[in-house]
Motif scaffolding. Structure first.
Motif, PDB file in Angstrom:
ATOM      1  N   VAL A 119       0.826  -1.205   0.000  1.00  0.00           N
ATOM      2  CA  VAL A 119       0.000   0.000   0.000  1.00  0.00           C
ATOM      3  C   VAL A 119       0.865   1.262   0.000  1.00  0.00           C
ATOM      4  O   VAL A 119       0.494   2.278  -0.613  1.00  0.00           O
ATOM      5  CB  VAL A 119      -0.972  -0.012   1.203  1.00  0.00           C
ATOM      6  CG1 VAL A 119      -0.219   0.107   2.528  1.00  0.00           C
ATOM      7  CG2 VAL A 119      -2.009   1.094   1.064  1.00  0.00           C
ATOM      8  N   VAL A 120       2.026   1.201   0.650  1.00  0.00           N
ATOM      9  CA  VAL A 120       2.923   2.364   0.626  1.00  0.00           C
ATOM     10  C   VAL A 120       3.418   2.610  -0.793  1.00  0.00           C
ATOM     11  O   VAL A 120       3.509   3.760  -1.249  1.00  0.00           O
ATOM     12  CB  VAL A 120       4.106   2.155   1.591  1.00  0.00           C
ATOM     13  CG1 VAL A 120       5.108   3.300   1.474  1.00  0.00           C
ATOM     14  CG2 VAL A 120       3.603   2.043   3.023  1.00  0.00           C
ATOM     15  N   ASP A 121       3.722   1.523  -1.516  1.00  0.00           N
ATOM     16  CA  ASP A 121       4.159   1.664  -2.904  1.00  0.00           C
ATOM     17  C   ASP A 121       3.049   2.220  -3.787  1.00  0.00           C
ATOM     18  O   ASP A 121       3.325   2.769  -4.858  1.00  0.00           O
ATOM     19  CB  ASP A 121       4.615   0.310  -3.456  1.00  0.00           C
ATOM     20  CG  ASP A 121       5.912  -0.155  -2.828  1.00  0.00           C
ATOM     21  OD1 ASP A 121       6.789   0.688  -2.610  1.00  0.00           O
ATOM     22  OD2 ASP A 121       6.040  -1.357  -2.541  1.00  0.00           O
ATOM     23  N   ALA A 122       1.801   2.050  -3.370  1.00  0.00           N
ATOM     24  CA  ALA A 122       0.687   2.610  -4.131  1.00  0.00           C
ATOM     25  C   ALA A 122       0.467   4.086  -3.812  1.00  0.00           C
ATOM     26  O   ALA A 122       0.042   4.858  -4.680  1.00  0.00           O
ATOM     27  CB  ALA A 122      -0.592   1.825  -3.839  1.00  0.00           C
ATOM     28  N   MET A 123       0.759   4.483  -2.577  1.00  0.00           N
ATOM     29  CA  MET A 123       0.528   5.867  -2.168  1.00  0.00           C
ATOM     30  C   MET A 123       1.669   6.791  -2.587  1.00  0.00           C
ATOM     31  O   MET A 123       1.433   7.943  -2.975  1.00  0.00           O
ATOM     32  CB  MET A 123       0.333   5.925  -0.651  1.00  0.00           C
ATOM     33  CG  MET A 123      -0.908   5.191  -0.155  1.00  0.00           C
ATOM     34  SD  MET A 123      -0.988   5.114   1.648  1.00  0.00           S
ATOM     35  CE  MET A 123      -1.096   6.860   2.042  1.00  0.00           C
ATOM     36  N   GLU A 124       2.898   6.305  -2.503  1.00  0.00           N
ATOM     37  CA  GLU A 124       4.036   7.169  -2.823  1.00  0.00           C
ATOM     38  C   GLU A 124       4.024   7.675  -4.267  1.00  0.00           C
ATOM     39  O   GLU A 124       4.362   8.848  -4.501  1.00  0.00           O
ATOM     40  CB  GLU A 124       5.341   6.438  -2.505  1.00  0.00           C
ATOM     41  CG  GLU A 124       5.613   6.335  -1.008  1.00  0.00           C
ATOM     42  CD  GLU A 124       6.893   5.614  -0.670  1.00  0.00           C
ATOM     43  OE1 GLU A 124       7.374   5.771   0.467  1.00  0.00           O
ATOM     44  OE2 GLU A 124       7.413   4.881  -1.537  1.00  0.00           O
ATOM     45  N   LEU A 150       1.515   8.569  -6.008  1.00  0.00           N
ATOM     46  CA  LEU A 150       0.591   9.705  -6.042  1.00  0.00           C
ATOM     47  C   LEU A 150       1.276  10.965  -5.520  1.00  0.00           C
ATOM     48  O   LEU A 150       1.112  12.059  -6.081  1.00  0.00           O
ATOM     49  CB  LEU A 150      -0.647   9.390  -5.204  1.00  0.00           C
ATOM     50  CG  LEU A 150      -1.500   8.206  -5.677  1.00  0.00           C
ATOM     51  CD1 LEU A 150      -2.643   7.952  -4.695  1.00  0.00           C
ATOM     52  CD2 LEU A 150      -2.046   8.462  -7.074  1.00  0.00           C
ATOM     53  N   ALA A 151       2.055  10.792  -4.454  1.00  0.00           N
ATOM     54  CA  ALA A 151       2.784  11.939  -3.910  1.00  0.00           C
ATOM     55  C   ALA A 151       3.830  12.441  -4.899  1.00  0.00           C
ATOM     56  O   ALA A 151       4.023  13.662  -5.060  1.00  0.00           O
ATOM     57  CB  ALA A 151       3.443  11.554  -2.587  1.00  0.00           C
ATOM     58  N   GLN A 156      11.010   2.386   0.956  1.00  0.00           N
ATOM     59  CA  GLN A 156       9.742   3.006   1.329  1.00  0.00           C
ATOM     60  C   GLN A 156       9.940   4.057   2.416  1.00  0.00           C
ATOM     61  O   GLN A 156       9.363   5.149   2.354  1.00  0.00           O
ATOM     62  CB  GLN A 156       8.753   1.935   1.792  1.00  0.00           C
ATOM     63  CG  GLN A 156       8.247   1.042   0.668  1.00  0.00           C
ATOM     64  CD  GLN A 156       7.415  -0.116   1.177  1.00  0.00           C
ATOM     65  OE1 GLN A 156       7.603  -0.596   2.296  1.00  0.00           O
ATOM     66  NE2 GLN A 156       6.492  -0.595   0.357  1.00  0.00           N
ATOM     67  N   ALA A 194       9.430   8.120   1.733  1.00  0.00           N
ATOM     68  CA  ALA A 194       8.472   8.858   2.564  1.00  0.00           C
ATOM     69  C   ALA A 194       9.120  10.126   3.126  1.00  0.00           C
ATOM     70  O   ALA A 194       8.515  11.211   3.124  1.00  0.00           O
ATOM     71  CB  ALA A 194       7.963   7.970   3.695  1.00  0.00           C
TER      72      ALA A 194
END
Length: 445
Positions: A222-227, A229-230, A417, A421
């Motif tokens: 999920v972190v790989d999916a959110m980063e 976008l950032a 990750q 971040a």
């Protein structure tokens, strides 16, 4: 009271299944399982044989001369990626080091349960590299496409396979067979075959297990999916700075952010879906995106710091990137399989040297940016560049012995990750500082 009875029954079931798996070897091995509303891992004993013959899916085949394999994991064992429990080393650690290709696993399971119960299998969640699952000679499915000379590999995901035959009078013996293909790209010291055993149980229990396995897989990426976008949002902000027509250049920063977003999102796309095959993922990631990201980030920091803008650095990076791509393609285990192993080893060794040159240029750019600029913004930019470098040069850091992954609360979180971040927060602050500086200049005019 009912909870206590249920818990006691579950403990007895686990003890019974464990004792069945550790029974002495017989010519025909059968695991006996009494199923209520429960799920039991099929840790073994399994019969194992390298090679490939579709007749080995049949219950009538005599496998008494095959090897015996136990897939019982050590207490607390989990995979080294997202933290899925039940991990065991592959066949490379079981006397088949260096073997690549097909192999079969077979086990017989006698299920004693309700005659009207719907039974199912939860497929193995960690396999090198893909598999097909059979029950009583019937193909139930699998994540790979086995129609070609070698299978087309997709990521192994938690999957439910309903069993085709309900137990007669509450009892039935199933022949469970797994046809496994190990791709050359998965060769490694612990790799090969099944790492996490499949499970059998009533359909509702298997569905619940499947949900838990998917939740663990989701948390792992999920972190790989959110980063990404950032990264895209940061690219938009950087592009807005370009619109202001300042003397600073941000085009390489925008390109680097978008490439890194694609690189991270592509990993999620591969592990969460079957849109992309393993070889497509390998080409997009290792052959294209990684070399491009290394070059664009070096140029991005060159422009950010305003260091030597003569074209020599760009020309060198373009040449290195082209060389990197060609060598990386030649070195892929699946590419031009007729090529000698020595040629591929040389190509991969040269890739390592190219990466070291890239790392040297990257660090040189950061160092030049700091010379005579020890103010807060320059130090923050250097820190941001180091954080990005942690992800870009992850392989080199691992070779130096730097820990690459941690498992807080049982879920794998990688060094990259964590670094990305931190980078997102620092670069956002830097971009805001640039906006503020440009605003002050405009007000002073």
């Amino acid at each position: 009271m009912r909870y206590a009875v249920w818990l006691a029954s579950l403990i007895m079931l686990g003890a019974y299944a464990t004792s069945a798996c550790s029974a002495s070897v017989e010519p025909v091995q059968t695991v006996s399982i009494s199923l209520g509303h429960s799920v039991v891992a099929l840790n073994g004993p399994w019969r194992f044989k390298t090679g490939d013959d579709l007749r080995w899916a049949s219950p009538d085949i005599d496998d008494s001369q095959w090897e015996t394999v136990d897939l019982t994991p050590a207490p607390g064992a989990h995979d080294a990626d997202v933290g899925l429990p039940g991990y065991v080393p592959g066949w490379s650690m079981r006397g088949h080091s260096g073997y690549i290709g097909y192999a079969w696993y077979r086990t017989r399971v006698t299920v004693d349960g309700d005659k009207d119960a719907r039974l199912a299998l939860a497929g193995p969640t960690d396999v090198d590299t893909t598999y097909q699952l059979y029950a009583d000679g019937k193909l139930l499915g699998g994540p790979g496409v086995f129609s070609g000379k070698t299978p087309t590999v997709y990521s192994v995901q938690p999957t439910v396979f309903p069993l085709p035959v309900a137990p007669v009078n509450g009892t039935h013996t199933y022949l469970i067979a797994l046809r496994v293909w190990m791709d050359p790209s998965d060769a490694g010291d612990e790799n090969g075959g099944i790492h996490i055993a499949p499970s059998i149980g009533d359909a509702d229990g298997i569905d619940l297990l499947n949900q838990v396995q998917w939740l663990q897989t989701f948390k792992g990426y999920v972190v790989d999916a959110m980063e990404p976008l950032a990264f895209v949002l940061l690219a938009i902000i950087a592009a807005a700075l370009m619109v202001r027509r300042s003397s600073d250049s941000y085009r390489w920063l925008v390109a680097a952010l978008l490439l890194t977003a694609w690189l991270r999102a592509n990993q999620v796309l591969f592990f969460w879906t079957h849109v992309e095959s393993l070889h497509a993922y390998d080409v997009i990631t290792a052959v294209l995106l990684v070399p491009l990201a290394l070059a664009t980030w070096t140029l991005a920091w060159r422009d950010w710091f305003g260091v030597d803008k003569r074209p020599w650095l760009r020309h060198v990076l373009v040449a290195l990137t082209i060389i990197y791509m060609l060598l990386s393609l030649i070195g892929r285990p699946w590419f031009a399989s007729e090529a000698t192993r020595g040629l591929k080893d040389v190509a991969n060794a040269l890739v390592d040297y190219v990466r070291l040159i890239d790392a040297a240029l990257y660090l040189w750019t950061i160092g030049r940016g700091l010379i005579g600029r020890f103010r807060l913004s320059a130090c923050l930019a250097a820190f941001a560049a180091v954080l990005v470098g942690v992800g870009l040069f992850a392989a080199e850091l691992s070779k130096l012995g730097v820990q690459g992954i941690w498992f807080p609360y049982g879920t794998g979180v990688s060094r990259t990750q964590f670094a990305y971040a931190g980078f997102i927060a620092v670069l956002f602050a830097l971009l805001l500082m640039r906006f503020a500086a440009y605003a002050r200049v405009r007000l002073c005019r």
